[in-house]
Design a protein around this motif. Sequence first.
Motif, mmCIF file in Angstrom:
data_model
loop_
_atom_site.group_PDB
_atom_site.id
_atom_site.type_symbol
_atom_site.label_atom_id
_atom_site.label_comp_id
_atom_site.label_asym_id
_atom_site.label_seq_id
_atom_site.Cartn_x
_atom_site.Cartn_y
_atom_site.Cartn_z
ATOM 1 N N ASN A 167 -0.267 2.699 3.653
ATOM 2 C CA ASN A 167 -0.173 1.158 3.361
ATOM 3 C C ASN A 167 -1.203 0.388 4.235
ATOM 4 N N THR A 168 -1.019 0.925 5.488
ATOM 5 C CA THR A 168 -1.947 0.379 6.434
ATOM 6 C C THR A 168 -3.281 0.401 6.077
ATOM 7 N N ALA A 169 -3.787 1.614 5.786
ATOM 8 C CA ALA A 169 -5.288 1.972 5.431
ATOM 9 C C ALA A 169 -5.749 1.136 4.191
ATOM 10 N N ARG B 129 -5.070 15.218 -1.701
ATOM 11 C CA ARG B 129 -5.049 14.561 -3.201
ATOM 12 C C ARG B 129 -4.386 13.183 -3.109
ATOM 13 N N PRO B 130 -4.405 12.468 -4.084
ATOM 14 C CA PRO B 130 -4.016 11.005 -4.312
ATOM 15 C C PRO B 130 -2.584 11.048 -4.209
ATOM 16 N N ASP B 131 -1.700 11.830 -4.973
ATOM 17 C CA ASP B 131 -0.469 11.630 -4.961
ATOM 18 C C ASP B 131 0.275 12.091 -3.511
ATOM 19 N N ARG C 63 8.478 -9.514 -1.403
ATOM 20 C CA ARG C 63 6.929 -9.697 -1.323
ATOM 21 C C ARG C 63 6.278 -8.382 -1.047
ATOM 22 N N VAL C 64 7.058 -7.471 -0.113
ATOM 23 C CA VAL C 64 6.444 -6.051 0.465
ATOM 24 C C VAL C 64 6.918 -4.864 -0.007
ATOM 25 N N CYS C 65 8.252 -5.022 -0.471
ATOM 26 C CA CYS C 65 8.930 -3.605 -0.735
ATOM 27 C C CYS C 65 8.079 -2.904 -1.994
ATOM 28 N N PRO C 66 8.009 -1.491 -1.689
ATOM 29 C CA PRO C 66 7.456 -0.739 -2.979
ATOM 30 C C PRO C 66 8.431 -0.720 -3.980
ATOM 31 N N THR C 67 8.627 -1.745 -4.624
ATOM 32 C CA THR C 67 9.806 -1.682 -5.814
ATOM 33 C C THR C 67 9.435 -0.727 -6.768
ATOM 34 N N GLU C 68 8.167 -0.476 -7.132
ATOM 35 C CA GLU C 68 7.619 0.468 -7.856
ATOM 36 C C GLU C 68 8.047 1.914 -7.645
ATOM 37 N N ILE C 69 8.585 2.383 -6.715
ATOM 38 C CA ILE C 69 9.172 3.532 -6.212
ATOM 39 C C ILE C 69 10.449 3.398 -5.719
ATOM 40 N N LEU C 70 11.077 2.213 -5.823
ATOM 41 C CA LEU C 70 12.473 2.149 -5.395
ATOM 42 C C LEU C 70 13.230 1.640 -6.685
ATOM 43 N N CYS C 71 13.750 0.464 -6.742
ATOM 44 C CA CYS C 71 14.610 -0.115 -7.562
ATOM 45 C C CYS C 71 13.897 -0.313 -9.059
ATOM 46 N N GLU C 72 12.467 -0.667 -9.012
ATOM 47 C CA GLU C 72 12.163 -0.842 -10.369
ATOM 48 C C GLU C 72 11.673 0.779 -10.988
ATOM 49 N N THR D 219 1.519 3.728 -2.182
ATOM 50 C CA THR D 219 1.940 4.099 -3.755
ATOM 51 C C THR D 219 0.687 3.963 -4.709
ATOM 52 N N GLY D 220 0.985 4.519 -5.597
ATOM 53 C CA GLY D 220 0.072 4.479 -6.928
ATOM 54 C C GLY D 220 -0.540 3.189 -7.012
ATOM 55 N N ALA D 221 0.362 1.929 -6.939
ATOM 56 C CA ALA D 221 0.083 0.799 -7.226
ATOM 57 C C ALA D 221 -0.784 0.363 -6.077
ATOM 58 N N GLU D 222 -0.391 0.374 -4.870
ATOM 59 C CA GLU D 222 -1.340 0.180 -3.886
ATOM 60 C C GLU D 222 -2.703 0.703 -3.634
#
Length: 451
Positions: free
Chosen positions: A283-285, A307-309, A89-98, A314-317
């Motif tokens: 992520n808290t923000a 800057r954004p990056d 539910r909470v893992c940033p999969t977009e920067i890890l496994c995915e 993450t970008g998805a967040e």
Amino acid sequence: MDVPADIAPRRLSPREYEANFEDATPPLSRKQALIEAARCYYCYDAPCMEACPTGIDIPSFIKKIAGDNVKGSAVTILEENVMGGMCARVCPTEILCEQACVRTAQEHKPVAIGALQRYATDWLFERGIQPFQRAAPTGRKVAVVGAGPAGLSCAHRLAMHGHEVTVFEAREKPGGLNEYGIAAYKVTNDFAQREVDFILSMGGITIEHGKALGRDVTLAELRAGYGAVFLGLGHNAVNALRIEGEELDGVVNAVDFIAALRQAPDKSALPVGRRIVVIGGGNTAIDVATQSKRLGAEDVTIVYRRRPDAMSATGAEQEWAQTNGVRIKHWAQPRRVIGAGGHVREVEFEYTVLDEAGRLAGTGELFRIPADMVFKAIGQCFVPAAAGDAELAELLEFRPDGRFAVNEDRQTSLPNVFAGGDCVPGIDLTVSAVQDGKVAAEAIHRLLGAS
């Protein structure tokens, strides 16, 4: 500017609150899971496995879903990550496994590993299946301080080896960050406690609530009474803005607001400002800004100095916050909080740039944003002195950033004391904390001389 602060509860209708805090990512159906699982190549040297901090055999669990062996899939996940349901539910999969998925490079659309992991673990939990059995009792006792992801992961693995584990937890509920620090729409239906119940149901673990290190128990006492000690203390302090006006009413730590929201039985009763400013880029923000909007705030702005990056979110967040009506303003740093009548009214910012050496610098150009509430979300930290036990600083070695110095086994400078989670170096993620606890538990098991 002297406009009365506008902070109030019940800005929305009951149905709006219900809709705003429903599950943000509904689970896959069986048909959807089978179709998605079929997209996996089941790579031999799977890069997704290398990207998973807990080393889950991702191709194997997905292949089992494709074969409709959902129980087997869930067991494969939970053997490596006992909190696989929460991490789904909470893992940033977009920067890890995915991100590592071969499909990403080919189609720019990875296999939905996180969604498939949730499908399998939810299936198991919904049926009340407990796949783990304890080994024969060893007669050895281990103390764990903190019932967060690291502490519970360590306790579960030790109990599985047959040791008796006592967990000392300062708060009323176990779960740590999973219970108190995750956005409510990410973890619905009291899932954090359901997962804790699953972990405890194997046996061998006792949690003593209201027991804080230093206040109710000391490290010396734990070392004397137990064969080993694991410290899963997490973060215990919030970084300060260190600017004028930070003490004004309406300036709030984001983590405290998120915790209050997670524990509120009636979210409509939680007061929120009409104009919100969030300072930070993690992520808290994102979580506090988006939840403020969903509580009825009209104007929510995140202000970040780079800057954004460069944001840790993450970008998805970031995209999630923006699609929820949150503005993100980059290249600005707070200079002062301006108030009237003791309450915040505005925040003054300075535009920033990178100088020729690549260092952040202010331009001298200022602007203001009106605010009824200001959330501080510039990071948390571990402060040894705030842990409440003076012996920690005397007995243990710390890094310059204040975290415990540990080796690859998460062993501290004391041979029978281990640590993991946010109080040690590493990435501050649930999945990393789970791995810390698991690694430490295996090292403790070896230290105790159990077979």
